[in-house]
Structures are given as structure tokens and as C-alpha cells.
Write an enzyme that holds these catalytic residues in place. Structure first.
Site, short mmCIF file in Angstrom:
data_model
loop_
_atom_site.label_atom_id
_atom_site.label_comp_id
_atom_site.label_asym_id
_atom_site.label_seq_id
_atom_site.Cartn_x
_atom_site.Cartn_y
_atom_site.Cartn_z
N HIS A 25 0.84 -1.20 0.00
CA HIS A 25 0.00 0.00 0.00
C HIS A 25 0.88 1.25 0.00
O HIS A 25 2.10 1.17 0.17
CB HIS A 25 -0.94 0.00 1.22
CG HIS A 25 -0.24 -0.06 2.54
ND1 HIS A 25 -0.28 -1.16 3.36
CD2 HIS A 25 0.55 0.84 3.17
CE1 HIS A 25 0.43 -0.92 4.45
NE2 HIS A 25 0.95 0.28 4.35
P1 TYD Z 1 -1.36 -2.84 7.93
O1 TYD Z 1 -0.94 -1.41 7.97
O2 TYD Z 1 -2.16 -3.28 6.74
O3 TYD Z 1 -0.08 -3.77 8.08
P2 TYD Z 1 1.10 -4.06 7.03
O4 TYD Z 1 1.32 -2.83 6.22
O5 TYD Z 1 2.29 -4.39 7.88
O6 TYD Z 1 0.74 -5.22 6.19
O7 TYD Z 1 -2.14 -3.16 9.28
C1 TYD Z 1 -2.54 -4.46 9.63
C2 TYD Z 1 -3.82 -4.34 10.49
O8 TYD Z 1 -3.55 -3.62 11.69
C3 TYD Z 1 -4.95 -3.60 9.78
O9 TYD Z 1 -6.16 -4.24 10.13
C4 TYD Z 1 -4.94 -2.22 10.38
C5 TYD Z 1 -4.40 -2.46 11.77
N1 TYD Z 1 -3.58 -1.34 12.28
C6 TYD Z 1 -4.07 -0.57 13.33
O10 TYD Z 1 -5.18 -0.76 13.84
N2 TYD Z 1 -3.29 0.45 13.82
C7 TYD Z 1 -2.07 0.73 13.29
O11 TYD Z 1 -1.36 1.65 13.77
C8 TYD Z 1 -1.58 -0.07 12.20
C9 TYD Z 1 -0.23 0.19 11.58
C10 TYD Z 1 -2.38 -1.09 11.73
#
Ligand code: TYD
Length: 140
Positions: A55
Site C-alpha cells: 500500500h
Molecule cells: P497494515 O498497515 O495493513 O499492516 P502491514 O502494512 O504491515 O501489512 O495493518 C494491519 C492491520 O492492523 C490492519 O487491520 C490495520 C491495523 N492497524 C491498526 O489498527 N493500527 C495501526 O497503527 C496499524 C499500523 C495497523
């Protein structure tokens, strides 16, 4: 390493190595990082061959540190892209807004610590690469 992806950079933080006493690393907001840190999160216990990220953020600036183990981060501004290996606890990668990023090559002991400029907001994410290119002005 020269970073050629828009506004991304490696940050070597201040490090005090006292030999057997250990190593202390730090940065100060306003001195070494010029955005207010509103959120800190960390990622660990990632399985083999797992890819995370996939993303870009519309507004959030982030600095990622790999405190233990190693990780491969792909960054892409829609024109230029590169892979960065983070494997030292005293070197961070600043990822600007509107940079597509993927993380892979986690070792089981990898611990990623991230400092972010904004509170969590699902609407700040762009999870579709074509949409990212359009919003970045790189595609009609
Ligand atoms: P995501 O940012 O998609 O993780 P990555 O980029 O490492 O694959 O986040 C994973 C999950 O955690 C998603 O459901 C959103 C949640 N999340 C939060 O609730 N708070 C946060 O600060 C972050 C970074 C993620």
C-alpha cells in the site's frame, strides 16, 4: 546507498557504543526527524515468505527501524523504485507519503519499529496499485 525514490531516505541515528556496556541509539523529534510522531507500532513474529505492506499512504510519513533480524523493503514512487535492506538497529528508512511499499524477507526474529506522523486512519491507505498511480499523477 543513494536513494532515488522521491523523498525517501536512510537515517543513521545517533549511536553511543560503550563496548561491553552495550550500544544506545536514539533520535530526537525536531532535530533528527522533522515530523511530530503521533503513533508508534511494531511488527514481529512474521512467518517465512510472508509479504506485508502492499500500500501507500496519502499523508502519513513513517520511519521504519529493523531492531532485530532483517527485512527487505520495496519502495516505489510510481516512476522510480528500489529495494532496501534494513539490518541494523541504528539505521531507519523514511518513507514519505505517496510511496508504494512492500515488506518481505522477514526472518522469524525480525522486529520492525515504526514511527508515524499520523494516527491510524484506514482512509489514509491506498491499497490498489493502479489507483496509487492515478493519485500520484503517473497514470491517466
Ligand atoms: P497494515 O498497515 O495493513 O499492516 P502491514 O502494512 O504491515 O501489512 O495493518 C494491519 C492491520 O492492523 C490492519 O487491520 C490495520 C491495523 N492497524 C491498526 O489498527 N493500527 C495501526 O497503527 C496499524 C499500523 C495497523
Amino acid at each position: 546507498m543513494q536513494i532515488t525514490v522521491n523523498n525517501c531516505k536512510l537515517i543513521d541515528v545517533c549511536t553511543i557504543d560503550e563496548k561491553d556496556r552495550g550500544i544506545l541509539s536514539f533520535f530526537e523529534v525536531g532535530k533528527h526527524i522533522d515530523f511530530p510522531v503521533k503513533r508508534i507500532y511494531w511488527i514481529y513474529n512474521v512467518g517465512k515468505n510472508i509479504k506485508r505492506g502492499g500500500h501507500a499512504h496519502k499523508n502519513t510519513i513513517q520511519v521504519l527501524f529493523c531492531l532485530q533480524g532483517n527485512i527487505n523493503i520495496y519502495i516505489d514512487d510510481g516512476v522510480n523504485n528500489m529495494n532496501i535492506v534494513l539490518d541494523k538497529p541504528n539505521q531507519g528508512l523514511l518513507i514519505s507519503p505517496m510511496i508504494w511499499h512492500d515488506m518481505k524477507g522477514f526472518s522469524r526474529d525480525t522486529i520492525i519499529l515504526v514511527f508515524a506522523s499520523e494516527h491510524y486512519d484506514a482512509n489514509d491507505y491506498i491499497r490498489n496499485y493502479d489507483e496509487f498511480l492515478k493519485l500520484a499523477g503517473k497514470k491517466e
